[in-house]
Design an enzyme around this catalytic site. Structure first.
Site, PDB file in Angstrom:
ATOM      1  N   HIS A   1      47.570  46.323 -11.371  1.00  0.00           N
ATOM      2  CA  HIS A   1      48.726  46.462 -12.262  1.00  0.00           C
ATOM      3  C   HIS A   1      48.865  47.904 -12.727  1.00  0.00           C
ATOM      4  O   HIS A   1      47.880  48.635 -12.764  1.00  0.00           O
ATOM      5  CB  HIS A   1      48.523  45.654 -13.556  1.00  0.00           C
ATOM      6  CG  HIS A   1      48.220  44.208 -13.384  1.00  0.00           C
ATOM      7  ND1 HIS A   1      49.171  43.233 -13.560  1.00  0.00           N
ATOM      8  CD2 HIS A   1      47.065  43.554 -13.094  1.00  0.00           C
ATOM      9  CE1 HIS A   1      48.615  42.039 -13.383  1.00  0.00           C
ATOM     10  NE2 HIS A   1      47.342  42.204 -13.095  1.00  0.00           N
ATOM     11  N   TYR A   2      50.067  48.279 -13.158  1.00  0.00           N
ATOM     12  CA  TYR A   2      50.177  49.430 -14.064  1.00  0.00           C
ATOM     13  C   TYR A   2      50.493  48.887 -15.441  1.00  0.00           C
ATOM     14  O   TYR A   2      51.017  47.771 -15.593  1.00  0.00           O
ATOM     15  CB  TYR A   2      51.177  50.480 -13.593  1.00  0.00           C
ATOM     16  CG  TYR A   2      52.651  50.134 -13.529  1.00  0.00           C
ATOM     17  CD1 TYR A   2      53.316  49.483 -14.561  1.00  0.00           C
ATOM     18  CD2 TYR A   2      53.404  50.538 -12.419  1.00  0.00           C
ATOM     19  CE1 TYR A   2      54.676  49.216 -14.491  1.00  0.00           C
ATOM     20  CE2 TYR A   2      54.761  50.281 -12.340  1.00  0.00           C
ATOM     21  CZ  TYR A   2      55.385  49.615 -13.381  1.00  0.00           C
ATOM     22  OH  TYR A   2      56.727  49.350 -13.315  1.00  0.00           O
ATOM     23  N   THR A   3      50.161  49.689 -16.474  1.00  0.00           N
ATOM     24  CA  THR A   3      50.387  49.224 -17.846  1.00  0.00           C
ATOM     25  C   THR A   3      51.862  49.267 -18.214  1.00  0.00           C
ATOM     26  O   THR A   3      52.320  48.446 -19.008  1.00  0.00           O
ATOM     27  CB  THR A   3      49.591  50.091 -18.833  1.00  0.00           C
ATOM     28  OG1 THR A   3      49.916  51.466 -18.596  1.00  0.00           O
ATOM     29  CG2 THR A   3      48.094  49.882 -18.654  1.00  0.00           C
TER      30      THR A   3
ATOM     31  N   HIS B   1      50.505  43.205  -8.434  1.00  0.00           N
ATOM     32  CA  HIS B   1      51.115  42.186  -9.288  1.00  0.00           C
ATOM     33  C   HIS B   1      52.484  41.788  -8.719  1.00  0.00           C
ATOM     34  O   HIS B   1      52.870  40.625  -8.726  1.00  0.00           O
ATOM     35  CB  HIS B   1      51.241  42.720 -10.720  1.00  0.00           C
ATOM     36  CG  HIS B   1      51.509  41.662 -11.737  1.00  0.00           C
ATOM     37  ND1 HIS B   1      51.881  41.955 -13.023  1.00  0.00           N
ATOM     38  CD2 HIS B   1      51.462  40.310 -11.661  1.00  0.00           C
ATOM     39  CE1 HIS B   1      52.057  40.821 -13.689  1.00  0.00           C
ATOM     40  NE2 HIS B   1      51.812  39.805 -12.891  1.00  0.00           N
TER      41      HIS B   1
ATOM     42  N   GLU C   1      44.099  46.749 -14.801  1.00  0.00           N
ATOM     43  CA  GLU C   1      45.248  47.480 -15.355  1.00  0.00           C
ATOM     44  C   GLU C   1      45.000  48.973 -15.203  1.00  0.00           C
ATOM     45  O   GLU C   1      43.953  49.482 -15.602  1.00  0.00           O
ATOM     46  CB  GLU C   1      45.445  47.152 -16.843  1.00  0.00           C
ATOM     47  CG  GLU C   1      46.065  45.790 -17.114  1.00  0.00           C
ATOM     48  CD  GLU C   1      47.592  45.760 -16.927  1.00  0.00           C
ATOM     49  OE1 GLU C   1      48.190  46.808 -16.611  1.00  0.00           O
ATOM     50  OE2 GLU C   1      48.167  44.665 -17.096  1.00  0.00           O
TER      51      GLU C   1
ATOM     52  N   ASP D   1      54.912  46.176 -10.630  1.00  0.00           N
ATOM     53  CA  ASP D   1      53.708  47.013 -10.676  1.00  0.00           C
ATOM     54  C   ASP D   1      52.687  46.643  -9.593  1.00  0.00           C
ATOM     55  O   ASP D   1      52.663  45.505  -9.145  1.00  0.00           O
ATOM     56  CB  ASP D   1      53.076  46.941 -12.086  1.00  0.00           C
ATOM     57  CG  ASP D   1      52.692  45.529 -12.529  1.00  0.00           C
ATOM     58  OD1 ASP D   1      53.498  44.598 -12.370  1.00  0.00           O
ATOM     59  OD2 ASP D   1      51.556  45.358 -13.010  1.00  0.00           O
TER      60      ASP D   1
HETATM   61 ZN   LIG Z   1      51.162  43.623 -14.065  1.00  0.00          ZN
END
Ligand SMILES: [Zn+2]
Length: 254
Positions: A34-36, A141, A99, A151
Site C-alpha cells: 500500500h501507499y499511505t 492493494h 504501508e 495504491d
Molecule cells: Zn491501501
C-alpha cells in the site's frame, strides 16, 4: 495489548490496537503493498495506531527506509478492506499488509526514494522467506480492490522489486497500434480476456461484456504490470503482457 517482539529483526515496534484473529488460523501467503496516501508519514502512522481509525497494517516503511511493525504477523491486520483475489474475499486473513509512506495520487504521485524501495524489498524478502510466499502473491492493494483503491500506484517500481527477487513480472510489451477492446464491447474476445484476468487472480466476471467494472480491473492490471499507460483499454500490449505473465506462472507454464 502489551508490547510484542518484532517478527522482522530490523523493525521497531509501535502498537496498533486494530487487529483480530486470522480466520480458521490461516497463515499469511500473500503480501499486500500500500501507499499511505497522506501528506505526512507521522500523520499516517498515527492514524494507523488510533483505535478510532479501525485500520492498521503489519508494517510501515518510512521514506528513509526505517521499518515499524504495528501488528504481529500472526494476527489479522485491517488493511485490505473489501477485496478479492482468486475468489478469496478475506484478504486480511491471508496476507501481511505493508504501508509505504507516500502521499500517493492525492499528493501528485511523488517518487519513492531509493532508500525506501530498498527497505521494502528487504522486508518483503524476509517475510516471503519466512512464510514461503509465492512471487505471484506479492500484490498491490489496487489488484485486490480495483476501482476502489489505486495504491501503491503506477510509480511503484515493481520491475526493480522483481530484479531483486520480489514479486512476479515480465517486461511489458511495447505500446503499438492494432485491435483493442474497451467499455461497451461484447463477444468472445472479451470473454477470453476476462478468463485470463480471472485466471491470474482478478475478481473479473466472465460475461462477455466489457463493463465499467472490467475496465477498472484492466486499469488495475496496467497500474501494476504495464504502468506506462493506465487507461482501462485492453490494447495489444496489455493483452500480450497478461498472456506472458500467465505463461510464466509455475502452475500454467511449461
Ligand atoms: Zn491501501
Amino acid at each position: 495489548m502489551s508490547a510484542f517482539t518484532a517478527d522482522y529483526a530490523k523493525a521497531s515496534v509501535r502498537i496498533s490496537p486494530n487487529h483480530g484473529e486470522r480466520v480458521d488460523g490461516q497463515k499469511p501467503d500473500m503480501l499486500i503493498l500500500h501507499y499511505t496516501g497522506m501528506p505526512t508519514a507521522e500523520g499516517a502512522l498515527d492514524w494507523l495506531c488510533r483505535a478510532e481509525s479501525q485500520v492498521s497494517s503489519h508494517y510501515f516503511v518510512h521514506e528513509n527506509g526505517d521499518v515499524v511493525q504495528l501488528v504481529p504477523e500472526a494476527r489479522r491486520a485491517w488493511h485490505a478492506g473489501k477485496s478479492v483475489w482468486h475468489g478469496n474475499t478475506d484478504i486480511n486473513s491471508a496476507s501481511i499488509g505493508i504501508e509505504i509512506a507516500n502521499a500517493g495520487h492525492p499528493g501528485g504521485l511523488p517518487r519513492y526514494p531509493q532508500m525506501q524501495v530498498d527497505a521494502v524489498i528487504e522486508l518483503c524478502r524476509d517475510c516471503g522467506e519466512r512464510w514461503s510466499i509465492a512471487p505471484e502473491r506479492v500484490l498491490a492493494h489496487s489488484d485486490v480492490a480495483p476501482r476502489r483503491k489505486l495504491d501503491p500506484g503506477e510509480n511503484f517500481p515493481w520491475d526493480l522489486l522483481h530484479e531483486r527477487g520480489v514479486g512476479h513480472w515480465v517486461s511489458p510489451a511495447p505500446i503499438t497500434g492494432g485491435r483493442f477492446f474497451q467499455r461497451g464491447d461484447q463477444g468472445q474476445p472479451v470473454e477470453a480476456l476476462q478468463s485470463m484476468l480471472s485466471l491470474y487472480g482478478y475478481g473479473t466476471e466472465i460475461s462477455g461484456e466489457f463493463s465499467d467494472k472490467m475496465a477498472g480491473e484492466v486499469e488495475a492490471f496496467q497500474r501494476h504490470f504495464r504502468p506506462e499507460r493506465v487507461d482501462g483499454i485492453a490494447d495489444f500490449s496489455t493483452i500480450d503482457t497478461l498472456h506472458r505473465l500467465l505463461a510464466a506462472l509455475p502452475r500454467y507454464g511449461a
